[in-house]
Design a protein around this motif. Sequence first.
Motif, PDB file in Angstrom:
ATOM      1  N   MET A 136      -1.396  62.994  20.189  1.00 46.59           N
ATOM      2  CA  MET A 136      -2.799  63.424  20.220  1.00 46.59           C
ATOM      3  C   MET A 136      -2.914  64.938  20.408  1.00 46.59           C
ATOM      4  O   MET A 136      -3.893  65.548  20.002  1.00 46.59           O
ATOM      5  CB  MET A 136      -3.542  62.683  21.338  1.00 46.59           C
ATOM      6  CG  MET A 136      -5.011  62.964  21.396  1.00 46.59           C
ATOM      7  SD  MET A 136      -5.828  62.379  19.900  1.00 46.59           S
ATOM      8  CE  MET A 136      -7.524  62.623  20.365  1.00 46.59           C
ATOM      9  N   LYS A 137      -1.897  65.539  20.993  1.00 45.35           N
ATOM     10  CA  LYS A 137      -1.929  66.985  21.230  1.00 45.35           C
ATOM     11  C   LYS A 137      -2.003  67.787  19.917  1.00 45.35           C
ATOM     12  O   LYS A 137      -2.416  68.931  19.919  1.00 45.35           O
ATOM     13  CB  LYS A 137      -0.727  67.415  22.066  1.00 45.35           C
ATOM     14  CG  LYS A 137      -0.804  66.895  23.496  1.00 45.35           C
ATOM     15  CD  LYS A 137       0.391  67.274  24.307  1.00 45.35           C
ATOM     16  CE  LYS A 137       0.479  66.674  25.667  1.00 45.35           C
ATOM     17  NZ  LYS A 137      -0.675  66.211  26.346  1.00 45.35           N
ATOM     18  N   ARG A 138      -1.606  67.192  18.805  1.00 47.54           N
ATOM     19  CA  ARG A 138      -1.754  67.862  17.499  1.00 47.54           C
ATOM     20  C   ARG A 138      -3.225  68.057  17.159  1.00 47.54           C
ATOM     21  O   ARG A 138      -3.582  69.002  16.463  1.00 47.54           O
ATOM     22  CB  ARG A 138      -1.122  67.023  16.387  1.00 47.54           C
ATOM     23  CG  ARG A 138       0.324  67.231  16.176  1.00 47.54           C
ATOM     24  CD  ARG A 138       0.717  66.365  14.974  1.00 47.54           C
ATOM     25  NE  ARG A 138       2.004  66.634  14.457  1.00 47.54           N
ATOM     26  CZ  ARG A 138       2.288  67.572  13.558  1.00 47.54           C
ATOM     27  NH1 ARG A 138       1.372  68.351  13.084  1.00 47.54           N
ATOM     28  NH2 ARG A 138       3.515  67.732  13.135  1.00 47.54           N
ATOM     29  N   LEU A 139      -4.058  67.133  17.610  1.00 46.02           N
ATOM     30  CA  LEU A 139      -5.481  67.189  17.300  1.00 46.02           C
ATOM     31  C   LEU A 139      -6.288  67.878  18.394  1.00 46.02           C
ATOM     32  O   LEU A 139      -7.241  68.584  18.114  1.00 46.02           O
ATOM     33  CB  LEU A 139      -6.030  65.770  17.077  1.00 46.02           C
ATOM     34  CG  LEU A 139      -5.370  64.995  15.940  1.00 46.02           C
ATOM     35  CD1 LEU A 139      -5.829  63.546  15.957  1.00 46.02           C
ATOM     36  CD2 LEU A 139      -5.676  65.652  14.610  1.00 46.02           C
ATOM     37  N   VAL A 140      -5.899  67.633  19.637  1.00 46.38           N
ATOM     38  CA  VAL A 140      -6.592  68.193  20.796  1.00 46.38           C
ATOM     39  C   VAL A 140      -5.523  68.742  21.741  1.00 46.38           C
ATOM     40  O   VAL A 140      -5.034  68.026  22.620  1.00 46.38           O
ATOM     41  CB  VAL A 140      -7.456  67.122  21.507  1.00 46.38           C
ATOM     42  CG1 VAL A 140      -8.219  67.728  22.675  1.00 46.38           C
ATOM     43  CG2 VAL A 140      -8.394  66.424  20.535  1.00 46.38           C
ATOM     44  N   PRO A 141      -5.147  70.012  21.569  1.00 51.63           N
ATOM     45  CA  PRO A 141      -4.038  70.566  22.359  1.00 51.63           C
ATOM     46  C   PRO A 141      -4.187  70.413  23.874  1.00 51.63           C
ATOM     47  O   PRO A 141      -3.190  70.235  24.569  1.00 51.63           O
ATOM     48  CB  PRO A 141      -4.017  72.039  21.953  1.00 51.63           C
ATOM     49  CG  PRO A 141      -4.609  72.049  20.580  1.00 51.63           C
ATOM     50  CD  PRO A 141      -5.662  70.968  20.591  1.00 51.63           C
ATOM     51  N   GLY A 142      -5.381  70.437  24.399  1.00 53.13           N
ATOM     52  CA  GLY A 142      -5.579  70.360  25.846  1.00 53.13           C
ATOM     53  C   GLY A 142      -5.741  68.954  26.392  1.00 53.13           C
ATOM     54  O   GLY A 142      -6.008  68.786  27.578  1.00 53.13           O
ATOM     55  N   THR A 143      -5.538  67.939  25.570  1.00 53.46           N
ATOM     56  CA  THR A 143      -5.737  66.569  26.031  1.00 53.46           C
ATOM     57  C   THR A 143      -4.741  66.200  27.132  1.00 53.46           C
ATOM     58  O   THR A 143      -3.633  66.733  27.170  1.00 53.46           O
ATOM     59  CB  THR A 143      -5.601  65.567  24.857  1.00 53.46           C
ATOM     60  OG1 THR A 143      -5.934  64.256  25.341  1.00 53.46           O
ATOM     61  CG2 THR A 143      -4.201  65.552  24.285  1.00 53.46           C
ATOM     62  N   ILE A 144      -5.160  65.282  28.001  1.00 56.62           N
ATOM     63  CA  ILE A 144      -4.223  64.778  29.009  1.00 56.62           C
ATOM     64  C   ILE A 144      -3.465  63.561  28.479  1.00 56.62           C
ATOM     65  O   ILE A 144      -2.542  63.088  29.121  1.00 56.62           O
ATOM     66  CB  ILE A 144      -4.911  64.429  30.344  1.00 56.62           C
ATOM     67  CG1 ILE A 144      -5.912  63.288  30.172  1.00 56.62           C
ATOM     68  CG2 ILE A 144      -5.528  65.668  30.960  1.00 56.62           C
ATOM     69  CD1 ILE A 144      -6.431  62.721  31.487  1.00 56.62           C
ATOM     70  N   MET A 145      -3.837  63.090  27.273  1.00 53.27           N
ATOM     71  CA  MET A 145      -3.125  61.953  26.689  1.00 53.27           C
ATOM     72  C   MET A 145      -1.702  62.387  26.336  1.00 53.27           C
ATOM     73  O   MET A 145      -1.503  63.399  25.673  1.00 53.27           O
ATOM     74  CB  MET A 145      -3.832  61.447  25.440  1.00 53.27           C
ATOM     75  CG  MET A 145      -3.184  60.215  24.845  1.00 53.27           C
ATOM     76  SD  MET A 145      -4.243  59.474  23.619  1.00 53.27           S
ATOM     77  CE  MET A 145      -3.110  58.320  22.872  1.00 53.27           C
ATOM     78  N   PRO A 146      -0.730  61.621  26.799  1.00 49.15           N
ATOM     79  CA  PRO A 146       0.655  61.997  26.494  1.00 49.15           C
ATOM     80  C   PRO A 146       0.988  61.794  25.016  1.00 49.15           C
ATOM     81  O   PRO A 146       0.358  60.995  24.328  1.00 49.15           O
ATOM     82  CB  PRO A 146       1.483  61.053  27.367  1.00 49.15           C
ATOM     83  CG  PRO A 146       0.601  59.882  27.603  1.00 49.15           C
ATOM     84  CD  PRO A 146      -0.809  60.398  27.601  1.00 49.15           C
ATOM     85  N   SER A 147       1.969  62.504  24.556  1.00 45.67           N
ATOM     86  CA  SER A 147       2.514  62.305  23.218  1.00 45.67           C
ATOM     87  C   SER A 147       3.566  61.212  23.348  1.00 45.67           C
ATOM     88  O   SER A 147       4.644  61.443  23.879  1.00 45.67           O
ATOM     89  CB  SER A 147       3.145  63.600  22.709  1.00 45.67           C
ATOM     90  OG  SER A 147       2.177  64.618  22.637  1.00 45.67           O
ATOM     91  N   TYR A 148       3.247  60.030  22.876  1.00 43.94           N
ATOM     92  CA  TYR A 148       4.100  58.872  23.102  1.00 43.94           C
ATOM     93  C   TYR A 148       5.366  58.852  22.252  1.00 43.94           C
ATOM     94  O   TYR A 148       6.298  58.127  22.551  1.00 43.94           O
ATOM     95  CB  TYR A 148       3.313  57.575  22.860  1.00 43.94           C
ATOM     96  CG  TYR A 148       2.411  57.232  24.004  1.00 43.94           C
ATOM     97  CD1 TYR A 148       2.898  56.553  25.107  1.00 43.94           C
ATOM     98  CD2 TYR A 148       1.072  57.589  23.998  1.00 43.94           C
ATOM     99  CE1 TYR A 148       2.089  56.228  26.177  1.00 43.94           C
ATOM    100  CE2 TYR A 148       0.245  57.281  25.053  1.00 43.94           C
ATOM    101  CZ  TYR A 148       0.753  56.596  26.141  1.00 43.94           C
ATOM    102  OH  TYR A 148      -0.047  56.285  27.198  1.00 43.94           O
ATOM    103  N   TYR A 149       5.397  59.652  21.188  1.00 45.96           N
ATOM    104  CA  TYR A 149       6.560  59.615  20.298  1.00 45.96           C
ATOM    105  C   TYR A 149       7.073  61.024  20.052  1.00 45.96           C
ATOM    106  O   TYR A 149       7.298  61.460  18.947  1.00 45.96           O
ATOM    107  CB  TYR A 149       6.175  58.938  18.974  1.00 45.96           C
ATOM    108  CG  TYR A 149       7.345  58.500  18.135  1.00 45.96           C
ATOM    109  CD1 TYR A 149       8.202  57.502  18.576  1.00 45.96           C
ATOM    110  CD2 TYR A 149       7.578  59.070  16.897  1.00 45.96           C
ATOM    111  CE1 TYR A 149       9.269  57.086  17.798  1.00 45.96           C
ATOM    112  CE2 TYR A 149       8.650  58.657  16.106  1.00 45.96           C
ATOM    113  CZ  TYR A 149       9.483  57.677  16.563  1.00 45.96           C
ATOM    114  OH  TYR A 149      10.535  57.265  15.790  1.00 45.96           O
TER     115      TYR A 149
END
Length: 147
Positions: free
Chosen positions: A97-110
Amino acid sequence: MACLALTGLLHAASPGAGEETTSYAVIGDAIMEPLVGNKGDPARGAALIADRQRSLCTLCHSGPFPDAHLHGTLAPDLTGVGTRLSEGQIRLRVVDMKRLVPGTIMPSYYRITEEEGRRVAAAWRGKTILTGADIEDIVAYLTTLKG
């Protein structure tokens, strides 16, 4: 504060099984091709989403999942996500998700955890949070959420 809590929980969850990440192509806001050879299993995906120790999805998201009183409110409700987003769009959001929203707290699962430039516990070094098959299972389930 939420980011610190999420980081702590990520360290408690079990890392991907040492699986090598496969390359994938991002087209617009989606990854069109599955990360592994097969489509995922929606039943396994539903179980993964409900597993707060492994996927952590319900820590931040709510939706049509068991134990509604434990669902988070930090992220969008996933009810109807299969209507709002395509399979490829869902896949990218789970993968990174960080590709779309760099500041997100959602982890990059892969994404290999060392790539994030942070200190990483030994159990996580060189590993992804979820395997490609896990992600495909989650994608298969989320695409069924139409209502």
